[in-house]
Every structure is written in structure tokens, then in C-alpha cells.
Design an enzyme around this catalytic site. Structure first.
Site, PDB file in Angstrom:
ATOM      1  N   ASN A   9       0.861  -1.187   0.000  1.00  0.00           N
ATOM      2  CA  ASN A   9       0.000   0.000   0.000  1.00  0.00           C
ATOM      3  C   ASN A   9       0.900   1.241   0.000  1.00  0.00           C
ATOM      4  OD1 ASN A   9      -1.838   2.027   0.493  1.00  0.00           O
ATOM      5  ND2 ASN A   9      -2.280   1.397   2.612  1.00  0.00           N
ATOM      6  N   TRP A  10       1.013   1.861  -1.166  1.00  0.00           N
ATOM      7  CA  TRP A  10       1.914   3.017  -1.285  1.00  0.00           C
ATOM      8  C   TRP A  10       1.390   4.231  -0.520  1.00  0.00           C
ATOM      9  CZ3 TRP A  10       4.059   3.900  -6.910  1.00  0.00           C
ATOM     10  CH2 TRP A  10       4.669   2.733  -7.372  1.00  0.00           C
ATOM     11  N   LYS A  11       0.098   4.247  -0.236  1.00  0.00           N
ATOM     12  CA  LYS A  11      -0.548   5.430   0.369  1.00  0.00           C
ATOM     13  C   LYS A  11      -0.309   6.638  -0.550  1.00  0.00           C
ATOM     14  CE  LYS A  11       0.167   3.341   4.812  1.00  0.00           C
ATOM     15  NZ  LYS A  11       0.070   3.478   6.247  1.00  0.00           N
ATOM     16  N   HIS A  98      -9.456   0.794   5.042  1.00  0.00           N
ATOM     17  CA  HIS A  98      -8.170   1.022   5.715  1.00  0.00           C
ATOM     18  C   HIS A  98      -8.403   1.970   6.895  1.00  0.00           C
ATOM     19  CE1 HIS A  98      -4.075   2.341   6.463  1.00  0.00           C
ATOM     20  NE2 HIS A  98      -3.693   1.248   5.815  1.00  0.00           N
ATOM     21  N   GLU A 100      -6.838   4.430   7.892  1.00  0.00           N
ATOM     22  CA  GLU A 100      -6.661   5.859   7.577  1.00  0.00           C
ATOM     23  C   GLU A 100      -7.909   6.416   6.895  1.00  0.00           C
ATOM     24  OE1 GLU A 100      -2.919   5.391   5.552  1.00  0.00           O
ATOM     25  OE2 GLU A 100      -1.984   4.883   7.459  1.00  0.00           O
ATOM     26  N   GLU A 170      -5.231  -5.323  10.623  1.00  0.00           N
ATOM     27  CA  GLU A 170      -4.231  -4.274  10.834  1.00  0.00           C
ATOM     28  C   GLU A 170      -4.533  -3.548  12.142  1.00  0.00           C
ATOM     29  OE1 GLU A 170      -2.356  -3.014   6.894  1.00  0.00           O
ATOM     30  OE2 GLU A 170      -4.134  -1.783   7.150  1.00  0.00           O
ATOM     31  N   GLY A 176       2.398   2.192  10.832  1.00  0.00           N
ATOM     32  CA  GLY A 176       3.315   3.321  10.686  1.00  0.00           C
ATOM     33  C   GLY A 176       3.975   3.748  11.984  1.00  0.00           C
ATOM     34  N   SER A 216       3.549  -2.177  10.448  1.00  0.00           N
ATOM     35  CA  SER A 216       5.004  -2.137  10.652  1.00  0.00           C
ATOM     36  C   SER A 216       5.679  -3.472  10.330  1.00  0.00           C
ATOM     37  CB  SER A 216       5.344  -1.676  12.075  1.00  0.00           C
ATOM     38  OG  SER A 216       4.875  -0.367  12.280  1.00  0.00           O
ATOM     39  N   GLY A 237       2.884  -1.219   4.356  1.00  0.00           N
ATOM     40  CA  GLY A 237       2.867   0.219   4.091  1.00  0.00           C
ATOM     41  C   GLY A 237       4.279   0.719   3.825  1.00  0.00           C
ATOM     42  N   GLY A 238       4.885   1.312   4.843  1.00  0.00           N
ATOM     43  CA  GLY A 238       6.205   1.956   4.703  1.00  0.00           C
ATOM     44  C   GLY A 238       7.235   1.112   3.971  1.00  0.00           C
TER      45      GLY A 238
END
Ligand code: PEP
Length: 253
Positions: A9-11, A98, A100, A170, A176, A216, A237-238
Site C-alpha cells: 500500500n503506497w498510500k 483502511h 486511515e 491491521e 506506521g 510495521s 505500508g512503509g
């Protein structure tokens, strides 16, 4: 055997050139070393880069997902992107619910249900996120929260429709933050989710569904997390923003 999945997930990251470089690096790495046939790799860039990603995907092993979709079919919804549009760009998956989106865009379980419906109508597989916030974990409410998210967002589906889903657990406190659920915490709640699905749709359906862990996840912890019997991969993610790290995670089964 259930499919292993690593989805990135590049966000809201990367410019056009950076996106091009990241996908090229992933392609190069996939050419160098084949992924296990039972592992699917999905990349979920922002909307403007989906066409680039699906073009690249034609000659490679990875598949492409979007990060969101409208609850509505079409019409006067400025800024929204429909499932039919995604389908017409050969997008195969889409992240829904998600944390977010839930936190910053007030996405509730009912909206998750509608988005899942739009995607399934268009033959796109939803990657549905669920997970508790820190205060809910501290109050030992994680099971209730996840149960409600899954029941309200997904249990209107038929068994045939449900089989198209990928679930991503998640914990919000791990996204993150650098904090990861312990392998035991992940296994416990993944088994709980699988059991919920089995109670509603039967064991055969539950056994087919890939349940991913997100929060993470990185090359240094992926192997341990993925080694649990009910963890079928990760939503990353990251660590998906560096081809080297993303590939290392994909080779962690
Ligand atoms: C995510 O946003 O889905 C996620 C898991 O992020 P991170 O890996 O950065 O915690």
C-alpha cells in the site's frame, strides 16, 4: 493450499518518476528471482499511477490494486473513482476500510459494505481491512471491534462472494508506528477471524480465505509473523516503498 499474498500500500507517496522507478526496480527483482508460485504480489499505487502499474504488470508477475473506491456506481460525485473505472483500467484488487480512511474520511462499516458490493459487481477483489485502535486493545476489546467490522461490513455477502475477499488484520496501533503485533497476538486474532468466517460460511470457505497481517511489517519481522498458521501474508505500508525491502518481505514465506 491457501494463497500467500504480499500487498504493498503506497498510500499518498511518490511522484510519477518515483513511481516509475519503484515499479521498474520491482520488475527487475522479479526477473532475477522468481516468486514462489503460491505467492501473489500486489502493488497498490495512488490512482494517477494505476495505468502505469497495470501496463507494467502485463509483462510481469505482480498484480495491481487501488487504494479506495467510491460507494456509488457513477454520476455527480466530484473527485470520486468508481469500481467500473478501476475495472476498465484492469485493476484486480482494491483496499477497502483502511484505518486511515476510517479515521480521516469517516469510512464506516456500512460504507465498507457498499464499496465491497461495487467492487464485486465489477469483478475486482476487495482487500478488506479491520483492526482495533490502541485504546480498544488496552480495554481488551479487539475481538469485539473486529467482529463488528466484519459482521457489518461483510456478512451480507453470499459464500460465493465472500470467497473473493482478502482480509487484512491491521491493528491501528501498529500502522506506521514501528510497533508490531507479536506473532502470538497476530495468530490469535487471525484464528478468531477465520473462526468467525467458518461459523457464518462454513469451514471450507474459511480455509480458503487469505488473511493478511498489516502494521510495521518489515524484512526483519516478516518471517516470524508469516510463520503462523493463520497468517497468509502481509499488507505492507512503509516497507513497500523500497523495492529491496518489499521483495525481501515477499520472500519471507
Ligand atoms: C498499512 O498502512 O496498511 C500499513 C500496514 O502500514 P505500515 O506497514 O507502514 O505500518
Amino acid at each position: 493450499m491457501r494463497k500467500h499474498i504480499v500487498a504493498g500500500n503506497w498510500k499518498m507517496n511518490n511522484t510519477f518518476d518515483e513511481a516509475d522507478e519503484l515499479i521498474s526496480n520491482i520488475l527487475d527483482a522479479l526477473e532475477e528471482k522468481n516468486l514462489d508460485r503460491n505467492t501473489s504480489m500486489i502493488i497498490c499505487p495512488p490512482f494517477p499511477f494505476l495505468e502505469m502499474a497495470t501496463d507494467y504488470a502485463k509483462d510481469s508477475y505482480f498484480e495491481v490494486g487501488a487504494q479506495d473506491v467510491s460507494t456509488e456506481e457513477k454520476g455527480a460525485y466530484t473527485g470520486e473513482v468508481s469500481a467500473a473505472m478501476l475495472k476498465s483500467m484492469e485493476v484486480s484488487y482494491c483496499i477497502v476500510g483502511h484505518s486511515e480512511r476510517r479515521q480521516y474520511h469517516h469510512e464506516c462499516n456500512l460504507m465498507v459494505a457498499k464499496k465491497v458490493d461495487r467492487l464485486l459487481e465489477n469483478g475486482i477483489r476487495p482487500i478488506v481491512c479491520c483492526g482495533e485502535r490502541l485504546e480498544e486493545r488496552e480495554a481488551n476489546k479487539q475481538f469485539d471491534v473486529v467482529k463488528q467490522q466484519i459482521e457489518e461490513g461483510l456478512f451480507h455477502l453470499t459464500a460465493e462472494q465472500f470467497k473473493e475477499l482478502v482480509i487484512a488484520y491491521e491493528p491501528v496501533w501498529a500502522i506506521g508506528t514501528g510497533k508490531t503485533a507479536t506473532p502470538e497476538q497476530a495468530q490469535e486474532i487471525h484464528a478468531f477471524i477465520r473462526n468467525l468466517i467458518a461459523e457464518k460460511y462454513g469451514k471450507a470457505v474459511a480455509d480458503e480465505i487469505s488473511i493478511l497481517y498489516g502494521g510495521s511489517c518489515k524484512p526483519s519481522n516478516a518471517k516470524e509473523i508469516f510463520s503462523n498458521p493463520d497468517v497468509d501474508g502481509g499488507l505492507i505500508g512503509g516497507a513497500c516503498l523500497k523495492a529491496e525491502d518489499f521483495m525481501a518481505i515477499a520472500f519471507s514465506f
